[in-house]
Design a protein around this motif. Structure first.
Motif, PDB file in Angstrom:
ATOM      1  N   PHE A   7      74.855  25.868  89.710  1.00 42.11           N
ATOM      2  CA  PHE A   7      76.169  26.645  89.117  1.00 42.11           C
ATOM      3  C   PHE A   7      75.896  27.083  87.692  1.00 42.11           C
ATOM      4  N   THR A   8      76.722  27.847  87.443  1.00 41.53           N
ATOM      5  CA  THR A   8      76.705  28.652  86.246  1.00 41.53           C
ATOM      6  C   THR A   8      77.616  27.317  85.166  1.00 41.53           C
ATOM      7  N   ILE A   9      77.634  27.524  84.106  1.00 42.34           N
ATOM      8  CA  ILE A   9      78.372  26.871  83.025  1.00 42.34           C
ATOM      9  C   ILE A   9      79.828  27.238  83.241  1.00 42.34           C
ATOM     10  N   GLY A  10      80.296  28.423  83.496  1.00 41.01           N
ATOM     11  CA  GLY A  10      81.620  28.541  84.059  1.00 41.01           C
ATOM     12  C   GLY A  10      81.913  27.894  85.221  1.00 41.01           C
ATOM     13  N   ALA A  11      81.265  27.837  86.314  1.00 38.01           N
ATOM     14  CA  ALA A  11      81.654  27.233  87.474  1.00 38.01           C
ATOM     15  C   ALA A  11      81.756  25.815  87.243  1.00 38.01           C
ATOM     16  N   LEU A  12      80.769  25.262  86.479  1.00 36.87           N
ATOM     17  CA  LEU A  12      80.719  23.968  86.103  1.00 36.87           C
ATOM     18  C   LEU A  12      81.975  23.440  85.436  1.00 36.87           C
ATOM     19  N   ALA A  13      82.535  24.276  84.789  1.00 38.77           N
ATOM     20  CA  ALA A  13      83.640  23.982  83.920  1.00 38.77           C
ATOM     21  C   ALA A  13      84.988  24.059  84.990  1.00 38.77           C
ATOM     22  N   ARG A  14      84.705  24.941  85.959  1.00 39.35           N
ATOM     23  CA  ARG A  14      86.224  25.012  86.614  1.00 39.35           C
ATOM     24  C   ARG A  14      86.175  23.762  87.605  1.00 39.35           C
ATOM     25  N   GLY A  17      86.729  20.554  85.171  1.00 39.26           N
ATOM     26  CA  GLY A  17      88.023  20.755  84.301  1.00 39.26           C
ATOM     27  C   GLY A  17      87.771  20.545  82.869  1.00 39.26           C
ATOM     28  N   LEU A  18      86.398  20.449  82.579  1.00 39.12           N
ATOM     29  CA  LEU A  18      85.903  20.382  81.271  1.00 39.12           C
ATOM     30  C   LEU A  18      85.860  21.738  80.606  1.00 39.12           C
ATOM     31  N   THR A  19      85.865  22.024  79.426  1.00 42.50           N
ATOM     32  CA  THR A  19      85.773  23.353  78.704  1.00 42.50           C
ATOM     33  C   THR A  19      84.207  23.711  78.852  1.00 42.50           C
ATOM     34  N   VAL A  20      84.025  25.027  78.650  1.00 42.73           N
ATOM     35  CA  VAL A  20      82.520  25.536  78.489  1.00 42.73           C
ATOM     36  C   VAL A  20      82.003  25.053  77.239  1.00 42.73           C
ATOM     37  N   LYS A  21      82.838  24.769  75.969  1.00 41.84           N
ATOM     38  CA  LYS A  21      82.193  24.346  74.910  1.00 41.84           C
ATOM     39  C   LYS A  21      81.751  22.920  75.018  1.00 41.84           C
ATOM     40  N   THR A  22      82.467  21.945  75.919  1.00 40.45           N
ATOM     41  CA  THR A  22      82.278  20.626  75.801  1.00 40.45           C
ATOM     42  C   THR A  22      80.916  20.447  76.623  1.00 40.45           C
ATOM     43  N   ILE A  23      80.839  21.252  77.873  1.00 36.06           N
ATOM     44  CA  ILE A  23      79.861  21.333  78.672  1.00 36.06           C
ATOM     45  C   ILE A  23      78.598  21.366  77.884  1.00 36.06           C
ATOM     46  N   ARG A  24      78.507  22.871  77.069  1.00 33.28           N
ATOM     47  CA  ARG A  24      77.539  23.117  76.456  1.00 33.28           C
ATOM     48  C   ARG A  24      76.833  22.291  75.168  1.00 33.28           C
ATOM     49  N   ILE A  47      73.524  19.935  91.859  1.00 34.46           N
ATOM     50  CA  ILE A  47      74.547  19.053  91.960  1.00 34.46           C
ATOM     51  C   ILE A  47      74.282  17.580  91.381  1.00 34.46           C
ATOM     52  N   HIS A  48      73.017  17.382  91.047  1.00 32.67           N
ATOM     53  CA  HIS A  48      72.771  16.139  90.064  1.00 32.67           C
ATOM     54  C   HIS A  48      73.529  16.094  88.738  1.00 32.67           C
ATOM     55  N   ALA A  49      73.283  17.353  88.187  1.00 27.70           N
ATOM     56  CA  ALA A  49      74.169  17.757  86.829  1.00 27.70           C
ATOM     57  C   ALA A  49      75.495  17.450  86.724  1.00 27.70           C
ATOM     58  N   LEU A  50      76.232  18.056  88.091  1.00 26.80           N
ATOM     59  CA  LEU A  50      77.624  18.090  88.447  1.00 26.80           C
ATOM     60  C   LEU A  50      77.898  16.441  88.245  1.00 26.80           C
ATOM     61  N   THR A  51      77.169  15.818  89.183  1.00 29.25           N
ATOM     62  CA  THR A  51      77.490  14.175  89.309  1.00 29.25           C
ATOM     63  C   THR A  51      77.423  13.469  87.757  1.00 29.25           C
ATOM     64  N   ARG A  52      76.343  13.892  87.256  1.00 30.44           N
ATOM     65  CA  ARG A  52      76.129  13.253  86.014  1.00 30.44           C
ATOM     66  C   ARG A  52      77.163  13.750  84.973  1.00 30.44           C
ATOM     67  N   LEU A  53      77.815  14.964  85.095  1.00 29.01           N
ATOM     68  CA  LEU A  53      78.725  15.167  84.305  1.00 29.01           C
ATOM     69  C   LEU A  53      80.092  14.614  84.697  1.00 29.01           C
ATOM     70  N   ASP A  54      80.698  14.310  85.813  1.00 27.28           N
ATOM     71  CA  ASP A  54      81.437  13.662  86.182  1.00 27.28           C
ATOM     72  C   ASP A  54      81.511  12.281  85.627  1.00 27.28           C
ATOM     73  N   LEU A  55      80.334  11.574  85.733  1.00 25.49           N
ATOM     74  CA  LEU A  55      80.252  10.038  85.268  1.00 25.49           C
ATOM     75  C   LEU A  55      80.587  10.173  83.493  1.00 25.49           C
ATOM     76  N   VAL A  56      79.966  11.323  82.783  1.00 25.39           N
ATOM     77  CA  VAL A  56      80.321  11.605  81.456  1.00 25.39           C
ATOM     78  C   VAL A  56      81.880  11.594  81.158  1.00 25.39           C
ATOM     79  N   ARG A  57      82.529  12.546  82.014  1.00 22.87           N
ATOM     80  CA  ARG A  57      83.750  12.671  81.793  1.00 22.87           C
ATOM     81  C   ARG A  57      84.456  11.265  81.992  1.00 22.87           C
ATOM     82  N   THR A  58      84.342  10.430  83.091  1.00 25.31           N
ATOM     83  CA  THR A  58      84.993   9.286  83.317  1.00 25.31           C
ATOM     84  C   THR A  58      84.596   8.357  82.340  1.00 25.31           C
ATOM     85  N   LEU A  59      83.453   7.945  81.694  1.00 22.48           N
ATOM     86  CA  LEU A  59      83.272   7.238  80.672  1.00 22.48           C
ATOM     87  C   LEU A  59      83.822   7.556  79.456  1.00 22.48           C
TER      88      LEU A  59
END
Length: 317
Positions: A7-14, A17-24, A47-59
């Protein structure tokens, strides 16, 4: 790139629901590093990065700091462990917020000055141990070195202010007043005099305890007199005074005579400071105990009757 499992950073943001700036930011800080780079140099995530990002957002939504999140992701601590720690921290914050709310309500209702508000907030923020220490120091200073009534001292040590986690405004107000009262040198001196009197009485053989039944007899007999409008110096008061002096004579093994009345007056005057009763009233409010009715009116009536010589000819002059 999504078709390649990246996934690109833009796709990950979509997707998150996080902003590109936050993911960066997460990527630059190493919390969610990119998996690869495109030929053009753009970050790509699997997909592992996506899962990791979901956990970060939740925490983060739960209020955890990034340092704690990093330890979870690095598996230094587990999610249940960090959740328990964070829950404990939130408990402290919630108690603090409830306390601040109660203080502000007191200030709003009383129209307190900034100085009073500051004092009330400082006192209310004391820990349970610190609140106990204030009262314990007061008791130690008052009764230290004296052979006072051990049952009474033990009762005072057992009755400590326990400000609840979610106090009512009147409980905060009562705690502030109690703290000031126990630090008042004049009040401490007055209670010390009471303790010294108790010690002298014990040295002369008074070991009869707290006299609960005797106090209740005074409350009942004099309370009825007050309700009936009987004046302390009136003939109608005589049988009440005679009955009560006889009870004191029996309880303390004393002759029912003029000396008994003099001794009784001294005893009543020594314990007459209304602040002593106020102390127990405030404790009851703080601890949500039933507030005992005031004994001041009945003992004042009794003392006035004794001064007026009300009673039988064998005890009155």
């Amino acid at each position: 790139m999504e078709g390649d499992g990246l996934f690109t950073i833009g796709a990950l943001a979509r997707r998150t629901g996080l902003t590109v700036k936050t993911i960066r930011f997460y990527s630059d800080s190493g919390i969610v590093p990119s998996t690869d780079r495109s030929p053009a140099g753009y970050r790509l995530y699997d997909i592992h990065a996506l899962t990791r990002l979901d956990l970060v957002r939740t925490l983060r939504d739960l209020g955890l700091e990034l340092a704690a999140i990093r330890r979870v992701l690095d598996r230094e601590i587990s999610v249940p462990e960090v959740a328990a720690t964070h829950a404990d921290a939130l408990d402290v914050q919630i108690r603090t917020l409830r306390l601040r709310r109660a203080v502000l309500r007191v200030v709003a209702e009383r129209g307190s000055t900034p100085k009073e508000m500051d004092l009330m907030h400082k006192l209310a923020k004391l820990s349970e141990d610190e609140r106990r220490r204030l009262v314990t120091d007061f008791i130690d200073d008052t009764f230290g070195g004296l052979e006072a009534n051990p049952e009474f001292v033990a009762m005072m040590r057992a009755a400590m202010p326990e400000l609840p986690d979610d106090p009512e405004p009147e409980q905060v107000e009562a705690w502030a007043e109690l703290a000031e009262l126990t630090q008042d040198p004049d009040f401490r001196a007055a209670v010390r005099r009471m303790a010294e009197y108790q010690a002298r009485e014990r040295a002369q053989g008074d070991t009869t305890g707290l006299h609960h039944d005797l106090t209740e007899a005074v409350r009942a007999r004099v309370g009825h007199a007050l309700a009936s409008g009987i004046a302390p110096a009136s003939p109608e008061a005589a049988p009440i005074v005679d009955d009560l002096t006889a009870r004191y004579a029996e309880t303390f093994d004393r002759a029912d005579d003029d000396d008994l009345r003099d001794w009784l007056l001294t005893r009543l005057d020594t314990a007459a400071d209304p602040r002593a009763e106020r102390y127990w009233h405030l404790l009851s409010v703080i601890n949500a105990w039933p507030v005992p009715p005031s004994l001041a009116p009945v003992f004042t009536w009794f003392a006035e009757a004794l001064r007026a010589g009300t009673g039988s000819s064998s005890t009155a002059t």
